[in-house]
Write an enzyme that holds these catalytic residues in place. Structure first.
Site, PDB file in Angstrom:
ATOM      1  CE1 TYR A  40       5.392 -10.564 -65.044  1.00 52.16           C
ATOM      2  CE2 TYR A  40       3.765 -11.001 -66.755  1.00 52.16           C
ATOM      3  CZ  TYR A  40       4.210 -11.166 -65.454  1.00 52.16           C
ATOM      4  OH  TYR A  40       3.479 -11.919 -64.556  1.00 52.16           O
ATOM      5  CB  SER A  80       2.905 -15.322 -66.278  1.00 50.98           C
ATOM      6  OG  SER A  80       2.025 -14.596 -67.120  1.00 50.98           O
TER       7      SER A  80
HETATM    8  P1  NAP Z   1       0.403  -8.497 -56.535  1.00 51.38           P
HETATM    9  O1  NAP Z   1      -0.907  -8.409 -55.873  1.00 51.38           O
HETATM   10  O2  NAP Z   1       1.070  -7.255 -56.989  1.00 51.38           O
HETATM   11  O3  NAP Z   1       1.391  -9.311 -55.578  1.00 51.38           O
HETATM   12  C1  NAP Z   1       2.793  -9.339 -55.783  1.00 51.38           C
HETATM   13  C2  NAP Z   1       3.461  -9.791 -54.497  1.00 51.38           C
HETATM   14  O4  NAP Z   1       4.871  -9.878 -54.756  1.00 51.38           O
HETATM   15  C3  NAP Z   1       3.259  -8.808 -53.355  1.00 51.38           C
HETATM   16  O5  NAP Z   1       2.978  -9.528 -52.189  1.00 51.38           O
HETATM   17  C4  NAP Z   1       4.617  -8.111 -53.246  1.00 51.38           C
HETATM   18  O6  NAP Z   1       4.873  -7.804 -51.878  1.00 51.38           O
HETATM   19  C5  NAP Z   1       5.538  -9.238 -53.690  1.00 51.38           C
HETATM   20  N1  NAP Z   1       6.842  -8.725 -54.100  1.00 51.38           N
HETATM   21  C6  NAP Z   1       7.140  -7.863 -55.111  1.00 51.38           C
HETATM   22  N2  NAP Z   1       8.455  -7.596 -55.111  1.00 51.38           N
HETATM   23  C7  NAP Z   1       8.991  -8.298 -54.062  1.00 51.38           C
HETATM   24  C8  NAP Z   1      10.291  -8.418 -53.528  1.00 51.38           C
HETATM   25  N3  NAP Z   1      11.330  -7.753 -54.057  1.00 51.38           N
HETATM   26  N4  NAP Z   1      10.495  -9.218 -52.458  1.00 51.38           N
HETATM   27  C9  NAP Z   1       9.459  -9.879 -51.904  1.00 51.38           C
HETATM   28  N5  NAP Z   1       8.188  -9.812 -52.353  1.00 51.38           N
HETATM   29  C10 NAP Z   1       7.973  -9.019 -53.426  1.00 51.38           C
HETATM   30  O7  NAP Z   1       0.325  -9.423 -57.837  1.00 51.38           O
HETATM   31  P2  NAP Z   1      -0.104 -10.959 -58.043  1.00 51.38           P
HETATM   32  O8  NAP Z   1      -0.929 -10.979 -59.263  1.00 51.38           O
HETATM   33  O9  NAP Z   1      -0.622 -11.561 -56.812  1.00 51.38           O
HETATM   34  O10 NAP Z   1       1.304 -11.563 -58.437  1.00 51.38           O
HETATM   35  C11 NAP Z   1       1.817 -12.762 -57.873  1.00 51.38           C
HETATM   36  C12 NAP Z   1       2.596 -13.525 -58.936  1.00 51.38           C
HETATM   37  O11 NAP Z   1       1.694 -13.924 -59.973  1.00 51.38           O
HETATM   38  C13 NAP Z   1       3.690 -12.717 -59.628  1.00 51.38           C
HETATM   39  O12 NAP Z   1       4.822 -13.531 -59.813  1.00 51.38           O
HETATM   40  C14 NAP Z   1       3.070 -12.362 -60.977  1.00 51.38           C
HETATM   41  O13 NAP Z   1       4.044 -12.149 -61.966  1.00 51.38           O
HETATM   42  C15 NAP Z   1       2.254 -13.620 -61.218  1.00 51.38           C
HETATM   43  N6  NAP Z   1       1.170 -13.482 -62.193  1.00 51.38           N
HETATM   44  C16 NAP Z   1       0.167 -12.564 -62.015  1.00 51.38           C
HETATM   45  C17 NAP Z   1      -0.841 -12.463 -62.958  1.00 51.38           C
HETATM   46  C18 NAP Z   1      -1.965 -11.452 -62.842  1.00 51.38           C
HETATM   47  O14 NAP Z   1      -2.666 -11.219 -63.854  1.00 51.38           O
HETATM   48  N7  NAP Z   1      -2.205 -10.877 -61.694  1.00 51.38           N
HETATM   49  C19 NAP Z   1      -0.836 -13.299 -64.073  1.00 51.38           C
HETATM   50  C20 NAP Z   1       0.182 -14.236 -64.218  1.00 51.38           C
HETATM   51  C21 NAP Z   1       1.172 -14.322 -63.266  1.00 51.38           C
HETATM   52  P3  NAP Z   1       5.647  -6.485 -51.345  1.00 51.38           P
HETATM   53  O15 NAP Z   1       5.428  -5.393 -52.341  1.00 51.38           O
HETATM   54  O16 NAP Z   1       4.998  -6.244 -50.010  1.00 51.38           O
HETATM   55  O17 NAP Z   1       7.071  -6.906 -51.210  1.00 51.38           O
END
Ligand code: NAP
Length: 259
Positions: free
Chosen positions: A156, A143
């Protein structure tokens, strides 16, 4: 263990295998589709098995239940995979927005377990197979919070900084081995991220993206797809991607709502 749509043993010999963690929504789900479109057999993992099974069916991949915070789950997932060329460490997220003074230790534990130790568990377990592939790639979705700080974000940002450092250290440690490493550091992407951060509060989550056009999960998946299809001598070390309206973690240009 849930039934898989395609037996892993049935993957054609010459098809490259990619693993995407956290593929039940957002960036992981979009990345799985993009990698499948690029010819990979994609193994998708997450805790919400119904979602990854539907996705695996759609992309002719394989769904396996995965909780990256659980040693046994990671062991079962990674030992079921005979070979792998690409690992996308995507599972992660944020909980809460408290200042250091108000820090919630359970939220911190969740963020460190999922983002940092989850990435460590998965990477450690699959590294021998990635090296054996002769042309491995590890993409870690960190991120801009892995590079900058913001008030209320310490749980975070500290976890994402640690995840980034783990990933960048591997680039040094694996120097000379046939494994490439790419850190993808997004800014604001509209996914379930904010809904998870604010414990299901849809209204609060929607406010995060008000007045500007955020990135979509596909915007990030496209970049990961590009990274994964470069020739094997090309290592894209780090990519930071932000919406045009975002100059920093908490710095957004928001247009007033039209009345
Ligand atoms: P999201 O839609 O909430 O997706 C998060 C994913 O992580 C879900 O598929 C969830 O699946 C999985 N997850 C959470 N805990 C888990 C666990 N214990 N074991 C296995 N899977 C797990 O959010 P996203 O934005 O796509 O996030 C993906 C990545 O991008 C993350 O690392 C986040 O920190 C990073 N990121 C996001 C943003 C943003 O603004 N959205 C910005 C920078 C970085 P289940 O709940 O089904 O397990």
């Amino acid at each position: 263990m849930a039934a898989t749509t395609i037996s892993i043993m049935d993957i054609a010999e010459n098809t490259r295998v990619a693993v995407v963690t956290g593929a039940s929504s957002g960036i992981g789900e979009a990345t799985a589709r993009t990698l499948a479109d690029s010819g990979f057999h994609v193994i998708v993992g997450a805790r919400r098995v119904d979602r990854i099974e539907a996705l695996a069916q759609e992309i002719s991949g394989t769904a396996l239940p995965l909780d990256v915070t659980d040693d046994e789950s990671v062991h079962a997932f990674t030992t079921a995979i005979p070979r792998v060329s690409v690992l996308v460490n995507n599972a992660g997220g944020a909980k809460g927005l408290e200042t250091v003074m108000e820090a919630d230790l359970d939220n911190w534990r969740w963020m460190w377990e999922t983002n940092v130790l989850g990435t460590l568990r998965m990477t450690k377990a699959l590294l021998p197979k990635l090296i054996d592939s002769g042309d491995g790639l590890i993409v870690t979705v960190t991120s801009i919070a892995a590079l900058e700080i913001y008030s209320g974000g310490s749980g975070y940002t500290s976890a994402k900084h640690a995840q980034g450092v783990l990933h960048r250290t591997l680039r040094d440690e694996l120097h000379g081995k046939p494994v490439r490493l790419t850190e993808v550091a997004p800014g604001a992407v509209e996914t379930e991220f904010s809904k998870v951060r604010f414990e299901g509060d849809d209204e609060r989550a929607a406010k995060v993206y008000e007045g500007f056009t955020p990135l979509s999960a596909d915007d990030i998946a496209e970049v990961i797809g590009f990274v994964a299809t470069r020739p094997s001598h090309v290592n894209i070390d780090q990519v930071m991607i932000k919406p045009r309206a975002q100059a920093g973690p908490g710095k957004f240009h928001r247009e007033p709502a039209q009345s």
